[in-house]
Write a protein that holds these residues in place. Structure first.
Motif, PDB file in Angstrom:
ATOM      1  N   PHE A  98       0.946  -1.181   0.124  1.00  0.00           N
ATOM      2  CA  PHE A  98       0.113  -0.307  -0.037  1.00  0.00           C
ATOM      3  C   PHE A  98       0.772   1.702  -0.023  1.00  0.00           C
ATOM      4  N   LYS A  99       0.632   1.887  -0.817  1.00  0.00           N
ATOM      5  CA  LYS A  99       1.440   3.280  -1.140  1.00  0.00           C
ATOM      6  C   LYS A  99       0.154   4.039  -0.193  1.00  0.00           C
ATOM      7  N   SER A 100       1.702   5.294   0.376  1.00  0.00           N
ATOM      8  CA  SER A 100       0.782   6.199   1.969  1.00  0.00           C
ATOM      9  C   SER A 100       2.118   7.109   1.457  1.00  0.00           C
ATOM     10  N   ILE A 101       1.431   8.332   1.812  1.00  0.00           N
ATOM     11  CA  ILE A 101       1.970   9.922   1.317  1.00  0.00           C
ATOM     12  C   ILE A 101       1.092  10.927   2.427  1.00  0.00           C
ATOM     13  N   GLN A 102       1.817  10.505   3.705  1.00  0.00           N
ATOM     14  CA  GLN A 102       1.442  11.970   4.760  1.00  0.00           C
ATOM     15  C   GLN A 102       1.712  13.358   4.293  1.00  0.00           C
ATOM     16  N   ASN A 103       1.909  13.954   4.721  1.00  0.00           N
ATOM     17  CA  ASN A 103       3.082  15.196   4.992  1.00  0.00           C
ATOM     18  C   ASN A 103       2.231  15.534   5.977  1.00  0.00           C
ATOM     19  N   HIS A 104       3.082  15.644   7.061  1.00  0.00           N
ATOM     20  CA  HIS A 104       2.835  15.382   8.388  1.00  0.00           C
ATOM     21  C   HIS A 104       3.547  16.712   9.209  1.00  0.00           C
ATOM     22  N   HIS A 105       4.831  17.433   8.375  1.00  0.00           N
ATOM     23  CA  HIS A 105       4.870  19.088   8.505  1.00  0.00           C
ATOM     24  C   HIS A 105       5.986  19.075   7.890  1.00  0.00           C
ATOM     25  N   GLU A 106       6.554  20.493   7.230  1.00  0.00           N
ATOM     26  CA  GLU A 106       7.404  20.711   6.770  1.00  0.00           C
ATOM     27  C   GLU A 106       8.405  20.119   6.805  1.00  0.00           C
ATOM     28  N   ASN A 107       8.880  19.913   7.622  1.00  0.00           N
ATOM     29  CA  ASN A 107      10.550  18.814   7.881  1.00  0.00           C
ATOM     30  C   ASN A 107      10.407  16.965   7.997  1.00  0.00           C
ATOM     31  N   LEU A 108       8.746  17.180   7.351  1.00  0.00           N
ATOM     32  CA  LEU A 108       8.720  14.956   7.963  1.00  0.00           C
ATOM     33  C   LEU A 108       7.166  15.129   6.907  1.00  0.00           C
ATOM     34  N   ILE A 109       8.048  14.655   6.113  1.00  0.00           N
ATOM     35  CA  ILE A 109       7.330  13.845   4.974  1.00  0.00           C
ATOM     36  C   ILE A 109       7.340  12.682   4.510  1.00  0.00           C
ATOM     37  N   ASP A 110       6.509  11.368   5.653  1.00  0.00           N
ATOM     38  CA  ASP A 110       6.403  10.057   5.053  1.00  0.00           C
ATOM     39  C   ASP A 110       5.778   9.804   3.588  1.00  0.00           C
ATOM     40  N   CYS A 111       6.747   9.266   2.778  1.00  0.00           N
ATOM     41  CA  CYS A 111       6.094   8.761   1.862  1.00  0.00           C
ATOM     42  C   CYS A 111       6.237   7.218   1.604  1.00  0.00           C
ATOM     43  N   GLU A 112       5.770   6.706   1.723  1.00  0.00           N
ATOM     44  CA  GLU A 112       6.399   4.686   1.999  1.00  0.00           C
ATOM     45  C   GLU A 112       4.890   3.697   1.387  1.00  0.00           C
ATOM     46  N   PHE A 113       6.180   2.592   1.060  1.00  0.00           N
ATOM     47  CA  PHE A 113       6.014   1.817   0.233  1.00  0.00           C
ATOM     48  C   PHE A 113       5.074   0.379   1.691  1.00  0.00           C
ATOM     49  N   HIS A 114       4.014  -0.262   2.168  1.00  0.00           N
ATOM     50  CA  HIS A 114       3.377  -0.099   3.203  1.00  0.00           C
ATOM     51  C   HIS A 114       3.167  -2.380   2.991  1.00  0.00           C
ATOM     52  N   HIS A 115       4.434  -3.346   2.849  1.00  0.00           N
ATOM     53  CA  HIS A 115       4.372  -4.271   2.529  1.00  0.00           C
ATOM     54  C   HIS A 115       3.541  -5.375   3.745  1.00  0.00           C
ATOM     55  N   THR A 116       2.390  -5.452   3.446  1.00  0.00           N
ATOM     56  CA  THR A 116       1.177  -5.904   5.011  1.00  0.00           C
ATOM     57  C   THR A 116       1.087  -7.088   4.119  1.00  0.00           C
ATOM     58  N   TYR A 117       1.742  -7.546   5.686  1.00  0.00           N
ATOM     59  CA  TYR A 117       0.757  -9.451   5.706  1.00  0.00           C
ATOM     60  C   TYR A 117      -0.419  -9.384   7.207  1.00  0.00           C
ATOM     61  N   LEU A 118      -0.443 -10.247   6.988  1.00  0.00           N
ATOM     62  CA  LEU A 118      -1.309 -10.913   8.091  1.00  0.00           C
ATOM     63  C   LEU A 118      -0.993 -12.800   8.982  1.00  0.00           C
ATOM     64  N   CYS A 119      -0.882 -12.402  10.789  1.00  0.00           N
ATOM     65  CA  CYS A 119      -0.447 -13.795  10.843  1.00  0.00           C
ATOM     66  C   CYS A 119      -1.489 -14.212  12.298  1.00  0.00           C
ATOM     67  N   GLU A 120      -1.574 -14.619  11.991  1.00  0.00           N
ATOM     68  CA  GLU A 120      -2.504 -15.300  13.318  1.00  0.00           C
ATOM     69  C   GLU A 120      -1.895 -15.549  14.226  1.00  0.00           C
ATOM     70  N   LEU A 121      -2.269 -14.863  15.288  1.00  0.00           N
ATOM     71  CA  LEU A 121      -1.637 -15.196  17.015  1.00  0.00           C
ATOM     72  C   LEU A 121      -2.162 -16.535  17.035  1.00  0.00           C
ATOM     73  N   LYS A 122      -1.382 -17.161  17.676  1.00  0.00           N
ATOM     74  CA  LYS A 122      -1.141 -18.918  18.076  1.00  0.00           C
ATOM     75  C   LYS A 122      -0.889 -19.254  19.573  1.00  0.00           C
ATOM     76  N   VAL A 123      -0.571 -17.580  20.391  1.00  0.00           N
ATOM     77  CA  VAL A 123       0.315 -18.154  21.442  1.00  0.00           C
ATOM     78  C   VAL A 123      -1.230 -16.740  22.504  1.00  0.00           C
TER      79      VAL A 123
END
Length: 182
Positions: free
Chosen positions: A102-127
């Motif tokens: 998932f492509k994500s762009i979040q402009n938090h403020h002038e010196n913090l621009i988060d441009c990320e590709f979230h490689h996203t997984y599911l995992c069953e909690l078995k404990v």
């Protein structure tokens, strides 16, 4: 913690360049991250409350485990490492089920621009949930939340002050993917 990350183009392809995470955030350079959503067979999802000292979205609830992929690091290896660091659980790559990037762009403020590709997984909690051990420097709290409650609070962003503001489509994809596995 600052670390070296791979720089991606706007389509998520590796450019062959690297930068410190702080520089990638300062200049809005795309880089890869991992998201791992843990769920239980009885329809609950593990949520992480971000640490109070985080630069971005302190104390908001978010994905079970998330983190940056180190430069040159395999995506699944990064996911396994982050799970171990943030919730003290050892898993294998066979337990991870990738559901998308998932492509994500979040402009938090002038010196913090988060441009990320979230490689996203599911995992069953078995404990048992009680066996999870949060990383105090990153995680304020962990919680098990019924999937129905989570979906009600995120689909329409009915409770935006509670959760990290990922897109509604992102949250819908996660919830639908977990529902298919129950």
């Amino acid at each position: 913690m600052d670390e070296l990350v791979d720089i991606l183009d706007a389509e998520g392809n590796f450019t062959g360049k690297t930068a410190m995470k702080s520089e990638a955030h300062k200049h809005g350079l795309f880089h890869p991250t991992v998201h791992v959503w843990f769920y239980t067979k009885n329809g609950q999802v593990v949520l992480q409350q971000r640490g109070k000292d985080k630069d971005i979205h302190p104390l908001l609830w978010d994905v079970s485990v998330a983190g940056h992929v180190g430069a040159g690091e395999n995506i699944e290896t990064s996911a396994i490492r982050e799970v171990s660091e943030e919730i003290g659980l050892d898993i294998t790559s066979n337990e991870l089920e990738k559901i998308g990037v998932f492509k994500s762009i979040q402009n938090h403020h002038e010196n913090l621009i988060d441009c990320e590709f979230h490689h996203t997984y599911l995992c069953e909690l078995k404990v048992p949930f009680s066996q999870l051990q949060k990383q105090d420097s990153e995680v304020e709290a962990l919680a098990l939340t019924p999937l129905l409650k989570f979906s009600e609070e995120t689909w329409g962003l009915a409770n935006p002050q509670k959760y990290v503001p990922h897109s509604v489509d992102y949250y819908k994809t996660i919830i639908k993917a977990i529902k298919k596995r129950l």
